[in-house]
Structure formats: structure tokens, C-alpha cells
Design a protein around this motif. Structure first.
Motif, PDB file in Angstrom:
ATOM      1  N   GLU A 161       1.412  -5.884   6.388  1.00  0.00           N
ATOM      2  CA  GLU A 161       0.162  -5.620   5.674  1.00  0.00           C
ATOM      3  C   GLU A 161      -0.554  -6.933   5.401  1.00  0.00           C
ATOM      4  O   GLU A 161       0.083  -7.923   5.010  1.00  0.00           O
ATOM      5  N   ARG A 209     -11.608   1.711  -2.065  1.00  0.00           N
ATOM      6  CA  ARG A 209     -10.947   1.262  -0.857  1.00  0.00           C
ATOM      7  C   ARG A 209     -10.144   2.381  -0.219  1.00  0.00           C
ATOM      8  O   ARG A 209      -9.806   3.367  -0.868  1.00  0.00           O
ATOM      9  N   MET A 265      -5.643  -2.497   2.862  1.00  0.00           N
ATOM     10  CA  MET A 265      -6.530  -1.733   1.983  1.00  0.00           C
ATOM     11  C   MET A 265      -7.861  -2.466   1.944  1.00  0.00           C
ATOM     12  O   MET A 265      -7.904  -3.656   1.625  1.00  0.00           O
ATOM     13  N   TYR A 270      -8.991   1.421  -5.882  1.00  0.00           N
ATOM     14  CA  TYR A 270      -7.912   0.437  -5.819  1.00  0.00           C
ATOM     15  C   TYR A 270      -8.564  -0.933  -5.731  1.00  0.00           C
ATOM     16  O   TYR A 270      -8.948  -1.387  -4.671  1.00  0.00           O
ATOM     17  N   SER A 272      -3.499  -8.892   3.159  1.00  0.00           N
ATOM     18  CA  SER A 272      -4.152  -8.714   1.859  1.00  0.00           C
ATOM     19  C   SER A 272      -4.482 -10.074   1.257  1.00  0.00           C
ATOM     20  O   SER A 272      -4.210 -11.121   1.839  1.00  0.00           O
ATOM     21  N   HIS A 320       1.694   1.323  -3.918  1.00  0.00           N
ATOM     22  CA  HIS A 320       0.560   1.549  -4.816  1.00  0.00           C
ATOM     23  C   HIS A 320      -0.329   2.709  -4.379  1.00  0.00           C
ATOM     24  O   HIS A 320      -0.958   3.347  -5.226  1.00  0.00           O
ATOM     25  N   CYS A 321      -0.392   2.982  -3.103  1.00  0.00           N
ATOM     26  CA  CYS A 321      -1.385   3.934  -2.571  1.00  0.00           C
ATOM     27  C   CYS A 321      -0.760   4.944  -1.621  1.00  0.00           C
ATOM     28  O   CYS A 321      -1.467   5.537  -0.787  1.00  0.00           O
ATOM     29  N   LEU A 337       0.822  -1.219   0.000  1.00  0.00           N
ATOM     30  CA  LEU A 337       0.000   0.000   0.000  1.00  0.00           C
ATOM     31  C   LEU A 337       0.847   1.257   0.000  1.00  0.00           C
ATOM     32  O   LEU A 337       0.407   2.310  -0.454  1.00  0.00           O
ATOM     33  N   ALA A 364      -6.926   2.965   3.042  1.00  0.00           N
ATOM     34  CA  ALA A 364      -5.960   2.326   3.935  1.00  0.00           C
ATOM     35  C   ALA A 364      -6.518   2.313   5.352  1.00  0.00           C
ATOM     36  O   ALA A 364      -7.092   3.304   5.816  1.00  0.00           O
TER      37      ALA A 364
END
Length: 278
Positions: A147, A239, A210, A235, A149, A125-126, A122, A241
């Protein structure tokens, strides 16, 4: 991909105690007790076990949801990205059939790795969406962050039969009992409990993810209260975080989940210890 499709996969698990709110406490506790009789909890430690997780993800994310943006490596019938090489994978396995009922991964950044593997997905990408002044991966000890996912549950473990239903086509050759089907709704939350237990074993208490706001609200019903730390963005659907302290999550966990959580924690700790160099 239609964002409702991803949301429907996640929200149809369902994964919270909210789905069981009309039952009395004794009935709910009995459901969670029975769950561990029908399912086991595993760390994917071998390449064969990891492949099982990648195949489940392929079936859910690519075949069912047709989310081709996730496909980074041309491996047939597997969904893998670069982060998987340094990730821990959790599996929930149906004992009787030995089918994988769900999987989830825990990503740990490795400081010695080449960018972007030295940061969380994240962050890569974010990163621009992260807005919290203190609950930010860069503001926390790097050796304590992770994280979660890639939560995936195969379709035959998400379906539930009503009294007059007949099994759908994808159930052909899979003979689930009524008793087993009744506890399928717990698979989703059991995956989060499995990840929570593993994160405690790894001593990585600062957890990011996310997720859709509705998903976070469902998790809160189970005592897993994620805090939004970023702005909503597109995303893999809408979404944002989220953050949770694993230690606080463990303390705040619903009493209805604690016995199952301790059972999962015990199973994973034994597997993790066996896999450590002597």
C-alpha cells in the motif's frame, strides 16, 4: 479537519501532466530532464533519513493541516504510526539546498507480525469499504501486495510565484531560483514514480491506496491509472480504495515520464542493493 484542506494540499501540488498540457512535447520533455538535475531520489535507509520523512509529515499533516487523528505516538515534531516500523520510505531531495521536497511510504504486511501489522492499513481501517470481487488484498498473494500512503510535500515546494509575486514568509532564508520553481509542479508525480520504481524492486506488483477520486483522475493523466475497488467513505476526507498493477503501470507510463522513471529506478536499485546483506 475540513476535508477541502486535505484536498487542496494534494491537488495543489499539482502532480500530473495535465498541468503542463499547454506546453509542446519538447518543452515538457525538457522540464522532466531538468528535474533530475535539481532533485535526487532516495530511500530512507538510516534512522536519520527516516526522521527527515517523519518531520516533513508532521509539518504538513499536523502543523499545516492540523489533522490530529494521525498522531499515534508522542514523538515531538514527527508524524509516525505503527506501520512505519515495517515500511519503506521514499524521499525526493532538492540537490542544492539538501531540503526534503517530498516523501511517500510503501507499506508491506508482515505475516509474522501481530494484528493489525500483518494486514495493510486500508484493510484494517477501511476493510468494510472494499467491494471488488477479485481486486481485494485477501484475494491476492500476500507476498505480492503493498500500500502506498503518506504523500507529503512541504509548503515551500508547493508554492509557485507569478511575475509580480514576492516570496511568502515561509520562504525566508530559502533562495529558490526561477528555474527551480518552474519544475516544482513535477515533485508530486515524481514521488509516485519513486514509489512505483521501489515497488518493482520489491516485487510487490499489487498496489493499493486510499485516495480522492479527483486525485486518481490526475494520476491517470500521467499513465498511472488506478482502478477504484471500494466505496467512497470519510477517511481523512472523502476517499476510496484504489488498485493498480505496478507492471501494467510501468508499461502504460506516459512517454514523457519514462526517462525520468528509468533514472529514478536506477538510483533506487543501486541504493537498495547496497543495503542488502552480503
Amino acid at each position: 479537519m475540513n476535508t477541502r484542506t486535505m484536498a487542496s494540499h494534494i491537488l495543489r501540488l499539482p502532480l500530473s501532466l495535465g498541468d503542463l498540457k499547454n506546453h509542446d512535447k519538447g518543452t515538457v520533455l525538457n522540464l522532466f530532464s531538468r528535474f533530475s538535475q535539481h532533485f535526487r531520489f532516495r530511500l530512507a535507509l538510516s534512522e536519520e533519513e527516516r526522521t527527515l520523512a517523519f518531520k516533513v509529515r508532521y509539518d504538513v499533516f499536523l502543523r499545516e493541516l492540523n489533522y490530529r487523528a494521525l498522531l499515534e505516538e508522542p514523538i515531538e515534531h514527527q508524524e509516525i504510526d505503527a506501520y512505519d516500523k515495517k515500511s519503506f520510505l521514499c524521499l525526493v531531495e532538492h540537490r542544492r539546498t539538501r531540503l526534503i521536497a517530498g516523501c511517500m511510504r510503501v507499506v508491506i504486511p508482515h505475516e509474522e507480525a501481530v494484528y493489525p501489522l500483518n494486514v495493510l492499513p486500508l484493510e484494517y481501517h477501511c476493510g468494510n469499504s472494499l467491494t471488488h470481487p477479485s481486486l481485494h488484498p485477501k484475494k491476492l498473494p500476500r507476498k505480492q501486495i503493498c500500500e502506498v500512503s503518506r504523500l507529503a510535500v512541504p509548503s515551500h515546494f508547493r508554492r509557485r510565484l507569478e511575475k509580480d509575486d514576492t516570496p511568502p514568509e515561509e520562504w525566508e532564508g530559502i533562495d529558490f531560483t526561477e528555474e527551480e520553481i518552474k519544475i516544482f509542479p513535477i515533485i508530486g508525480v515524481s514521488l509516485f514514480l519513486t514509489a512505483t520504481a521501489l515497488i518493482g524492486i520489491l516485487d510487490r506488483p499489487h498496489v493499493f491506496a486510499m485516495m480522492e477520486p479527483r486525485f486518481a483522475r490526475l494520476l491517470a493523466l500521467s499513465g498511472l491509472r488506478f482502478q477504484q475497488v471500494g466505496t467512497l467513505m470519510d477517511y481523512q476526507g472523502p476517499r476510496a480504495a484504489y488498485y493498480i498493477d505496478q507492471r501494467q503501470a510501468r508499461r502504460d507510463m506516459s512517454s514523457q515520464l519514462r526517462d525520468l522513471y528509468h533514472h529514478i529506478e536506477s538510483e533506487l536499485a543501486a541504493q537498495y542493493r547496497r543495503n542488502q546483506p552480503s
